[in-house]
Write a protein that holds these residues in place. Structure first.
Motif, mmCIF file in Angstrom:
data_model
loop_
_atom_site.group_PDB
_atom_site.id
_atom_site.type_symbol
_atom_site.label_atom_id
_atom_site.label_comp_id
_atom_site.label_asym_id
_atom_site.label_seq_id
_atom_site.Cartn_x
_atom_site.Cartn_y
_atom_site.Cartn_z
ATOM 1 N N ALA A 127 0.822 -1.204 0.000
ATOM 2 C CA ALA A 127 0.000 0.000 0.000
ATOM 3 C C ALA A 127 0.854 1.250 0.000
ATOM 4 O O ALA A 127 1.946 1.274 0.567
ATOM 5 C CB ALA A 127 -0.928 0.011 1.221
ATOM 6 N N VAL A 128 0.331 2.294 -0.643
ATOM 7 C CA VAL A 128 0.989 3.589 -0.663
ATOM 8 C C VAL A 128 -0.078 4.659 -0.420
ATOM 9 O O VAL A 128 -1.181 4.575 -0.943
ATOM 10 C CB VAL A 128 1.732 3.833 -1.995
ATOM 11 C CG1 VAL A 128 0.787 3.803 -3.184
ATOM 12 C CG2 VAL A 128 2.498 5.150 -1.958
ATOM 13 N N ARG A 129 0.284 5.633 0.390
ATOM 14 C CA ARG A 129 -0.661 6.696 0.715
ATOM 15 C C ARG A 129 -0.404 7.924 -0.146
ATOM 16 O O ARG A 129 0.743 8.271 -0.433
ATOM 17 C CB ARG A 129 -0.530 7.101 2.184
ATOM 18 C CG ARG A 129 -1.564 8.129 2.608
ATOM 19 C CD ARG A 129 -1.471 8.405 4.077
ATOM 20 N NE ARG A 129 -2.616 9.194 4.520
ATOM 21 C CZ ARG A 129 -2.942 9.377 5.775
ATOM 22 N NH1 ARG A 129 -2.215 8.826 6.733
ATOM 23 N NH2 ARG A 129 -3.991 10.110 6.086
ATOM 24 N N VAL A 130 -1.491 8.582 -0.565
ATOM 25 C CA VAL A 130 -1.402 9.866 -1.260
ATOM 26 C C VAL A 130 -2.032 10.939 -0.379
ATOM 27 O O VAL A 130 -2.941 10.662 0.413
ATOM 28 C CB VAL A 130 -2.107 9.835 -2.629
ATOM 29 C CG1 VAL A 130 -1.411 8.877 -3.574
ATOM 30 C CG2 VAL A 130 -3.576 9.459 -2.486
ATOM 31 N N ALA A 131 -1.541 12.169 -0.522
ATOM 32 C CA ALA A 131 -2.159 13.284 0.194
ATOM 33 C C ALA A 131 -3.603 13.420 -0.275
ATOM 34 O O ALA A 131 -3.904 13.249 -1.461
ATOM 35 C CB ALA A 131 -1.393 14.575 -0.084
ATOM 36 N N ARG A 132 -4.475 13.708 0.655
ATOM 37 C CA ARG A 132 -5.906 13.724 0.333
ATOM 38 C C ARG A 132 -6.252 14.757 -0.730
ATOM 39 O O ARG A 132 -5.976 15.936 -0.594
ATOM 40 C CB ARG A 132 -6.730 13.984 1.596
ATOM 41 C CG ARG A 132 -8.250 13.986 1.344
ATOM 42 C CD ARG A 132 -9.031 13.709 2.599
ATOM 43 N NE ARG A 132 -8.634 12.428 3.141
ATOM 44 C CZ ARG A 132 -8.022 12.281 4.323
ATOM 45 N NH1 ARG A 132 -7.755 13.323 5.063
ATOM 46 N NH2 ARG A 132 -7.677 11.087 4.743
ATOM 47 N N TRP A 162 -0.658 6.362 9.550
ATOM 48 C CA TRP A 162 0.028 5.543 8.554
ATOM 49 C C TRP A 162 1.506 5.895 8.553
ATOM 50 O O TRP A 162 1.878 7.054 8.371
ATOM 51 C CB TRP A 162 -0.562 5.787 7.176
ATOM 52 C CG TRP A 162 0.129 5.076 6.041
ATOM 53 C CD1 TRP A 162 0.883 5.639 5.048
ATOM 54 C CD2 TRP A 162 0.128 3.667 5.778
ATOM 55 N NE1 TRP A 162 1.347 4.677 4.187
ATOM 56 C CE2 TRP A 162 0.889 3.455 4.610
ATOM 57 C CE3 TRP A 162 -0.455 2.574 6.425
ATOM 58 C CZ2 TRP A 162 1.096 2.183 4.078
ATOM 59 C CZ3 TRP A 162 -0.250 1.311 5.895
ATOM 60 C CH2 TRP A 162 0.514 1.120 4.735
ATOM 61 N N ALA A 163 2.357 4.887 8.747
ATOM 62 C CA ALA A 163 3.803 5.103 8.770
ATOM 63 C C ALA A 163 4.491 4.443 7.590
ATOM 64 O O ALA A 163 5.715 4.365 7.541
ATOM 65 C CB ALA A 163 4.383 4.550 10.077
ATOM 66 N N GLY A 164 3.703 3.965 6.635
ATOM 67 C CA GLY A 164 4.278 3.275 5.482
ATOM 68 C C GLY A 164 4.617 4.208 4.338
ATOM 69 O O GLY A 164 4.827 5.405 4.523
ATOM 70 N N ARG A 165 4.671 3.657 3.136
ATOM 71 C CA ARG A 165 5.025 4.425 1.952
ATOM 72 C C ARG A 165 4.049 5.572 1.716
ATOM 73 O O ARG A 165 2.863 5.452 1.987
ATOM 74 C CB ARG A 165 5.029 3.535 0.713
ATOM 75 C CG ARG A 165 6.002 2.364 0.753
ATOM 76 C CD ARG A 165 5.924 1.602 -0.565
ATOM 77 N NE ARG A 165 6.770 0.424 -0.545
ATOM 78 C CZ ARG A 165 6.351 -0.784 -0.186
ATOM 79 N NH1 ARG A 165 5.109 -0.952 0.213
ATOM 80 N NH2 ARG A 165 7.176 -1.809 -0.204
ATOM 81 N N ALA A 166 4.547 6.669 1.139
ATOM 82 C CA ALA A 166 3.694 7.812 0.826
ATOM 83 C C ALA A 166 4.240 8.546 -0.387
ATOM 84 O O ALA A 166 5.449 8.660 -0.570
ATOM 85 C CB ALA A 166 3.632 8.764 2.021
ATOM 86 N N ILE A 167 3.334 9.031 -1.231
ATOM 87 C CA ILE A 167 3.685 9.869 -2.373
ATOM 88 C C ILE A 167 2.734 11.058 -2.388
ATOM 89 O O ILE A 167 1.688 11.034 -1.730
ATOM 90 C CB ILE A 167 3.610 9.092 -3.707
ATOM 91 C CG1 ILE A 167 2.214 8.491 -3.911
ATOM 92 C CG2 ILE A 167 4.690 8.016 -3.771
ATOM 93 C CD1 ILE A 167 2.037 7.811 -5.262
ATOM 94 N N PRO A 168 3.071 12.117 -3.107
ATOM 95 C CA PRO A 168 2.244 13.326 -3.035
ATOM 96 C C PRO A 168 0.852 13.177 -3.620
ATOM 97 O O PRO A 168 -0.110 13.745 -3.100
ATOM 98 C CB PRO A 168 3.058 14.367 -3.829
ATOM 99 C CG PRO A 168 4.446 13.830 -3.874
ATOM 100 C CD PRO A 168 4.310 12.346 -3.883
#
Length: 269
Positions: free
Chosen positions: A229-234, A248-254
């Motif tokens: 999973a990867v999180r995006v800014a809302r 969420w402390a995992g992967r994140a992209i803009p």
């Protein structure tokens, strides 16, 4: 229209996204995966809808929609707001199976004549079309992902009005599989939703990547099913409405627009 019964602030700020260097975003270990074993490039990408591909509703949009409902039902906006909040689960987990049933339920809940439900159904449909509008940059990103060979799926906590107008949206043609909570009979993070979308997409959990803004504890739900999973800014901003968000402390992209680059560079250091 997705009206959550509760709201939380964005637990991962935009500054937190910016703090991740590209290598960490693309290749850093998830909460369930060791960095010692490089992950294969995803074959399928599963997207959330609200807050990810389209903007999450703002408090102002919710207030404006409630006022339109109230005008049709001849009640106060506060009565409508209560009815929408109280019916959120029923509208999203399949208890109310159609826009017509949603309109009738809201009319009854607001103690107004059933005849007004027909006009309310028209409004719900019109608002659903509006809610599915997205940016051209999102559509281009989806096109890029498909050209690169990725299979795309949608997994959304959605009410019947959204599901019924989906095929007429600009987004629909970009997806190989679609699972709406109101059709599947559960809301995120129920494991049956992730299993259903994997089955529809025809990929194994280890071959998939889930992308969402984090509402409904969707990211942890994906990883519990074995999906990265990867999180995006809302989309819509941190002040937009969201239900059931978890840290969420995992992967994140803009944003979604960064995904083609993520997949193109997958596995490269």
């Amino acid at each position: 229209m997705r009206y959550p019964p509760m709201c939380t602030d964005l637990s991962t700020s935009l500054t937190a996204f910016a703090a991740h260097p590209s290598g960490d975003v693309l290749f850093g270990p998830s909460s369930q995966q060791s960095a010692a074993a490089p992950a294969p490039r995803p074959v399928g990408v599963i997207f959330d809808l609200f807050g990810t591909l389209v903007a999450a509703p703002s408090a102002a949009e919710r207030t404006a929609a409630a006022a339109k409902f109230a005008a049709i039902l001849r009640v106060t906006p506060a009565v409508v707001d209560s009815a929408l909040s109280d019916s959120w689960l029923a509208r999203h987990d399949g208890q109310l199976a159609s826009t017509s049933q949603v309109a009738s339920h809201l009319a009854i809940r607001c103690d107004t004549p059933a005849a007004r439900a027909d006009e309310l159904e028209v409004l719900l449909t019109r608002l659903a079309h509006f809610r599915l509008q997205t940016d051209a940059t999102v559509l281009r990103a989806l096109e890029q992902l498909r050209r690169s060979g990725a299979r795309l799926a949608l997994l959304s906590d959605a009410s019947p009005d959204i599901a019924e107008v989906w095929c007429g949206s600009d987004l629909a043609s970009h997806f190989d599989a679609v699972v709406f909570s109101c059709r599947a009979g559960a809301v995120k993070p129920a494991s049956q939703l992730y299993r259903a979308v994997l089955r529809e997409l025809g990929v194994a959990p280890s071959q998939a990547l889930y992308c969402g803004d984090g509402g409904g504890d969707e990211l942890a739900g994906a990883e519990r099913t074995g999906i990265r999973a990867v999180r995006v800014a809302r989309r819509g901003g941190p002040g937009s409405l969201v239900f059931g968000e978890a840290a969420w402390a995992g992967r994140a992209i803009p944003d979604v627009e960064a995904l083609p680059s993520l997949l193109d560079n997958w596995g490269k250091r």
